[in-house]
Design an enzyme around this catalytic site. Structure first.
Site, PDB file in Angstrom:
ATOM      1  N   CYS A   7       0.847  -1.203   0.000  1.00 27.57           N
ATOM      2  CA  CYS A   7       0.000   0.000   0.000  1.00 27.57           C
ATOM      3  C   CYS A   7       0.878   1.247   0.000  1.00 27.57           C
ATOM      4  CB  CYS A   7      -0.953  -0.002   1.193  1.00 27.57           C
ATOM      5  SG  CYS A   7      -2.375  -1.105   0.991  1.00 27.57           S
ATOM      6  N   HIS A  95       0.019  -8.273   1.313  1.00 26.94           N
ATOM      7  CA  HIS A  95      -0.860  -7.593   0.361  1.00 26.94           C
ATOM      8  C   HIS A  95      -0.809  -8.503  -0.862  1.00 26.94           C
ATOM      9  CE1 HIS A  95      -2.335  -3.670  -1.663  1.00 26.94           C
ATOM     10  NE2 HIS A  95      -2.323  -4.610  -2.612  1.00 26.94           N
ATOM     11  N   HIS A  97      -0.283 -10.510  -3.951  1.00 25.01           N
ATOM     12  CA  HIS A  97       0.522 -10.199  -5.136  1.00 25.01           C
ATOM     13  C   HIS A  97       0.748 -11.460  -5.938  1.00 25.01           C
ATOM     14  CE1 HIS A  97       3.148 -11.045  -1.695  1.00 25.01           C
ATOM     15  NE2 HIS A  97       3.966 -11.627  -2.555  1.00 25.01           N
TER      16      HIS A  97
HETATM   17  P1  AMP Z   1       6.265 -13.166  -1.129  1.00 25.32           P
HETATM   18  O1  AMP Z   1       7.446 -13.844  -0.479  1.00 25.32           O
HETATM   19  O2  AMP Z   1       5.497 -14.049  -2.083  1.00 25.32           O
HETATM   20  O3  AMP Z   1       5.365 -12.511  -0.087  1.00 25.32           O
HETATM   21  O4  AMP Z   1       6.870 -12.049  -2.062  1.00 25.32           O
HETATM   22  C1  AMP Z   1       7.217 -10.766  -1.622  1.00 25.32           C
HETATM   23  C2  AMP Z   1       8.099 -10.200  -2.698  1.00 25.32           C
HETATM   24  O5  AMP Z   1       8.171  -8.808  -2.510  1.00 25.32           O
HETATM   25  C3  AMP Z   1       9.529 -10.741  -2.669  1.00 25.32           C
HETATM   26  O6  AMP Z   1       9.826 -11.355  -3.927  1.00 25.32           O
HETATM   27  C4  AMP Z   1      10.377  -9.487  -2.428  1.00 25.32           C
HETATM   28  O7  AMP Z   1      11.600  -9.500  -3.137  1.00 25.32           O
HETATM   29  C5  AMP Z   1       9.447  -8.394  -2.914  1.00 25.32           C
HETATM   30  N1  AMP Z   1       9.668  -7.076  -2.325  1.00 25.32           N
HETATM   31  C6  AMP Z   1       9.797  -6.761  -1.024  1.00 25.32           C
HETATM   32  N2  AMP Z   1       9.951  -5.436  -0.857  1.00 25.32           N
HETATM   33  C7  AMP Z   1       9.902  -4.892  -2.099  1.00 25.32           C
HETATM   34  C8  AMP Z   1      10.006  -3.557  -2.609  1.00 25.32           C
HETATM   35  N3  AMP Z   1      10.179  -2.483  -1.802  1.00 25.32           N
HETATM   36  N4  AMP Z   1       9.940  -3.368  -3.953  1.00 25.32           N
HETATM   37  C9  AMP Z   1       9.777  -4.424  -4.777  1.00 25.32           C
HETATM   38  N5  AMP Z   1       9.649  -5.702  -4.355  1.00 25.32           N
HETATM   39  C10 AMP Z   1       9.732  -5.933  -3.047  1.00 25.32           C
HETATM   40 ZN    ZN Z   2      -1.776  -3.276   1.260  1.00 24.72          ZN
END
Ligand code: AMP
Ligand code: ZN
Length: 111
Positions: A7, A95, A97
Site C-alpha cells: 500500500c 498484500h 501479489h
Molecule cells: P512473497 O514472499 O510471495 O510474499 O513475495 C514478496 C516479494 O516482494 C519478494 O519477492 C520481495 O523481493 C518483494 N519485495 C519486497 N519489498 C519490495 C520492494 N520495496 N519493492 C519491490 N519488491 C519488493
Molecule cells: Zn496493502
C-alpha cells in the site's frame, strides 16, 4: 496511513519501478528478482492474500497480466505466475501479489 508495504508503494511513499498500471492493478519490478524478468502484480484494493482477494480483483489481475504480456516474448516464450499464501506458501508481504517470472527457462516449481 497504512503500514502495508505494498500500500505504501501504491501511495508513492516507497519508490518502485512501475511496469504496468490501470484503474485496478499496479505492477512493478521485484526488488530481489529470481528470474531475468520478475514482476509483482497487485490490486489497488488491499487484501491480505489469495484467500482474501475478491473475485473481481482476481479477474482484473488476470486481465492485467494478459495485457502486459500480450505481444511480448513473455507471451510467446512462456512465463510463470505464482501467488504465495501464508506461512507454508512462503508469503512474506501480506498484500496479495502475483509474481510474474520469465525471460529465461525456469526450473521446477521453486521461485
Ligand atoms: P512473497 O514472499 O510471495 O510474499 O513475495 C514478496 C516479494 O516482494 C519478494 O519477492 C520481495 O523481493 C518483494 N519485495 C519486497 N519489498 C519490495 C520492494 N520495496 N519493492 C519491490 N519488491 C519488493
Ligand atoms: Zn496493502
Amino acid at each position: 496511513m497504512s503500514e502495508c508495504l505494498f500500500c505504501k508503494i501504491l501511495n508513492n511513499e516507497i519508490p518502485s519501478n512501475r511496469v504496468y498500471e490501470d484503474d485496478y492493478v499496479y505492477a512493478f519490478e521485484d526488488i530481489n528478482p529470481l528470474a531475468k524478468e520478475h514482476y509483482l502484480f497487485i490490486s489497488k484494493n488491499h487484501s491480505e492474500n489469495f484467500n482474501d482477494l475478491s473475485s473481481d480483483d482476481l479477474v482484473h489481475i488476470h486481465q492485467a497480466i494478459k495485457k502486459f504480456t500480450s505481444g511480448t516474448k513473455l507471451e510467446t516464450d512462456g512465463y510463470r505466475v505464482v501467488t504465495n499464501i501464508n506461512s507454508f506458501g512462503g508469503q512474506t508481504v501480506f498484500h496479495t501479489h502475483f509474481h510474474v517470472l520469465g525471460g529465461e527457462q525456469l526450473k521446477g516449481f521453486g521461485v
